[in-house]
Design a protein around this motif. Structure first.
Motif, PDB file in Angstrom:
ATOM      1  N   ALA A  34       0.822  -1.220   0.000  1.00  0.00           N
ATOM      2  CA  ALA A  34       0.000   0.000   0.000  1.00  0.00           C
ATOM      3  C   ALA A  34       0.852   1.264   0.000  1.00  0.00           C
ATOM      4  O   ALA A  34       1.928   1.312   0.604  1.00  0.00           O
ATOM      5  CB  ALA A  34      -0.909   0.006   1.229  1.00  0.00           C
ATOM      6  N   GLU A  35       0.346   2.281  -0.670  1.00  0.00           N
ATOM      7  CA  GLU A  35       0.951   3.616  -0.572  1.00  0.00           C
ATOM      8  C   GLU A  35       0.128   4.507   0.359  1.00  0.00           C
ATOM      9  O   GLU A  35       0.658   5.414   0.987  1.00  0.00           O
ATOM     10  CB  GLU A  35       1.042   4.245  -1.964  1.00  0.00           C
ATOM     11  CG  GLU A  35       2.062   3.526  -2.831  1.00  0.00           C
ATOM     12  CD  GLU A  35       2.001   3.963  -4.278  1.00  0.00           C
ATOM     13  OE1 GLU A  35       3.032   4.432  -4.781  1.00  0.00           O
ATOM     14  OE2 GLU A  35       0.930   3.830  -4.899  1.00  0.00           O
ATOM     15  N   VAL A  36      -1.163   4.235   0.399  1.00  0.00           N
ATOM     16  CA  VAL A  36      -2.052   4.982   1.287  1.00  0.00           C
ATOM     17  C   VAL A  36      -2.983   3.978   1.967  1.00  0.00           C
ATOM     18  O   VAL A  36      -3.561   3.120   1.292  1.00  0.00           O
ATOM     19  CB  VAL A  36      -2.931   5.987   0.504  1.00  0.00           C
ATOM     20  CG1 VAL A  36      -3.833   6.764   1.449  1.00  0.00           C
ATOM     21  CG2 VAL A  36      -2.088   6.923  -0.323  1.00  0.00           C
ATOM     22  N   VAL A  37      -3.098   4.079   3.282  1.00  0.00           N
ATOM     23  CA  VAL A  37      -4.050   3.231   4.009  1.00  0.00           C
ATOM     24  C   VAL A  37      -5.044   4.148   4.704  1.00  0.00           C
ATOM     25  O   VAL A  37      -4.677   4.975   5.542  1.00  0.00           O
ATOM     26  CB  VAL A  37      -3.342   2.320   5.041  1.00  0.00           C
ATOM     27  CG1 VAL A  37      -4.371   1.488   5.805  1.00  0.00           C
ATOM     28  CG2 VAL A  37      -2.338   1.403   4.348  1.00  0.00           C
ATOM     29  N   ILE A  38      -6.300   4.013   4.320  1.00  0.00           N
ATOM     30  CA  ILE A  38      -7.365   4.830   4.901  1.00  0.00           C
ATOM     31  C   ILE A  38      -8.117   3.914   5.861  1.00  0.00           C
ATOM     32  O   ILE A  38      -8.725   2.928   5.434  1.00  0.00           O
ATOM     33  CB  ILE A  38      -8.299   5.358   3.794  1.00  0.00           C
ATOM     34  CG1 ILE A  38      -7.485   6.165   2.768  1.00  0.00           C
ATOM     35  CG2 ILE A  38      -9.427   6.197   4.390  1.00  0.00           C
ATOM     36  CD1 ILE A  38      -8.295   6.631   1.558  1.00  0.00           C
ATOM     37  N   HIS A  39      -8.028   4.198   7.170  1.00  0.00           N
ATOM     38  CA  HIS A  39      -8.572   3.232   8.118  1.00  0.00           C
ATOM     39  C   HIS A  39      -9.549   3.860   9.104  1.00  0.00           C
ATOM     40  O   HIS A  39      -9.590   5.071   9.299  1.00  0.00           O
ATOM     41  CB  HIS A  39      -7.448   2.522   8.873  1.00  0.00           C
ATOM     42  CG  HIS A  39      -6.718   3.400   9.855  1.00  0.00           C
ATOM     43  ND1 HIS A  39      -7.131   3.558  11.157  1.00  0.00           N
ATOM     44  CD2 HIS A  39      -5.611   4.168   9.711  1.00  0.00           C
ATOM     45  CE1 HIS A  39      -6.304   4.384  11.772  1.00  0.00           C
ATOM     46  NE2 HIS A  39      -5.377   4.779  10.919  1.00  0.00           N
ATOM     47  N   ASP A  40     -10.305   2.961   9.727  1.00  0.00           N
ATOM     48  CA  ASP A  40     -11.308   3.354  10.718  1.00  0.00           C
ATOM     49  C   ASP A  40     -10.742   3.253  12.120  1.00  0.00           C
ATOM     50  O   ASP A  40      -9.688   2.676  12.345  1.00  0.00           O
ATOM     51  CB  ASP A  40     -12.514   2.405  10.632  1.00  0.00           C
ATOM     52  CG  ASP A  40     -13.301   2.612   9.369  1.00  0.00           C
ATOM     53  OD1 ASP A  40     -13.331   3.743   8.880  1.00  0.00           O
ATOM     54  OD2 ASP A  40     -13.889   1.636   8.877  1.00  0.00           O
TER      55      ASP A  40
END
Ligand code: SAH
Length: 253
Positions: A34-40
């Motif tokens: 991953a280059e970007v991880v968008i997480h909760d």
């Protein structure tokens, strides 16, 4: 020739309920690339620690990206990162397809003409039942398993109460702590036995995991004892062998 960036499919990935041991290898590999991880917010610390140092981490569970109002902002962020040609992993607690607003995010990608893949994860109920030493289905006991929410957009969620009140029924109820008294009232009104076993599993797959084994009669009291996220397993009690383990020998309401 075009100078459009190569666009990668967005990977919707399930982080499992907490511990790294509950993460799939598929999601681990996706995180590594991953280059970007968008997480909760519900993604466990052990899983967050597996995100490579070089990847940008965007926590959309934080203030400013608060729960419901911000969904369009989250959608827009996913779309923008993907359109910029970055490898995006959208990391959600548990399984992304269970009470994870996955459809809304997919719709945003589709509207933008972007591709995606879903990498499933272990949902909280699966790991919670394992902690009870119980099977979620059992021949001769329950013909089905219901996965329910305690809340929907209109408030406490209405369900097929008559069906749920039948002896032997098993349901995993998410987002239900605040709805405990409502659930109890509706079930009893439809004939459920107050002695029906109910187990709340709090902080599933985390160090602070706790079982609160009770009955339908004790459900509101037990829910009041939970501080962390909890899943309610209606119709299931922990097996005696599990209760003998010291760390799981928890308060009964
Ligand atoms: N996609 C998630 C569910 C998200 S909805 C999944 O598949 O598990 C959020 C609800 O899930 C919480 O209110 C709680 O009911 C449950 N939940 C998620 N993670 C949990 C955890 N680690 N322990 C207990 N309940 C959890």
């Amino acid at each position: 020739m075009t100078d459009q960036p190569l666009v990668h499919p967005v990977l919707f990935a399930g982080a499992g309920p907490g511990a790294a041991e509950h993460l799939t290898l598929g999601v681990l590999h996706a995180l590594a690339a991953a280059e970007v991880v968008i997480h909760d917010r519900l993604v466990g610390a052990e899983v967050l620690a597996l995100i490579p140092a070089g990847a940008r981490r965007i926590d959309v569970g934080k203030e400013g990206f608060g729960p419901s109002a911000a969904q369009p902002a989250i959608n827009a962020r996913i779309v923008a990162e993907a359109q910029a040609g970055r490898r995006v992993v959208r990391l959600k607690g548990g399984d992304p397809g269970i009470f994870g607003r996955l459809d809304e995010e997919i719709a945003a990608l589709e509207a933008a003409g972007l591709a995606f893949r879903i990498l499933p994860g272990l949902t909280a109920a699966s790991v919670a039942a394992a902690s009870l030493g119980q099977s979620l289905t059992s021949r001769g006991r329950n013909r089905g398993l219901r996965i329910l929410t305690g809340h929907d957009m209109a408030g406490f969620a209405e369900q097929d109460w008559r069906g749920l009140a039948r002896p032997g029924e098993v349901a995993a109820i998410y987002m239900a702590k605040a709805a405990a008294r409502f659930l109890q009232g509706r079930l009893m009104m439809h004939g459920a036995d107050p002695a029906t076993p109910v187990t709340l599993v709090e902080n599933v797959s985390r160090r602070e995991e706790r079982l609160h084994a009770t009955t339908l009669a004790g459900l509101p009291t037990a829910a009041g004892l939970c501080q962390g996220p909890a899943v309610i397993l209606l119709g299931l009690a922990p097996r005696a062998a599990v209760l003998a383990l010291p760390q799981l020998n928890e308060a009964r309401a």
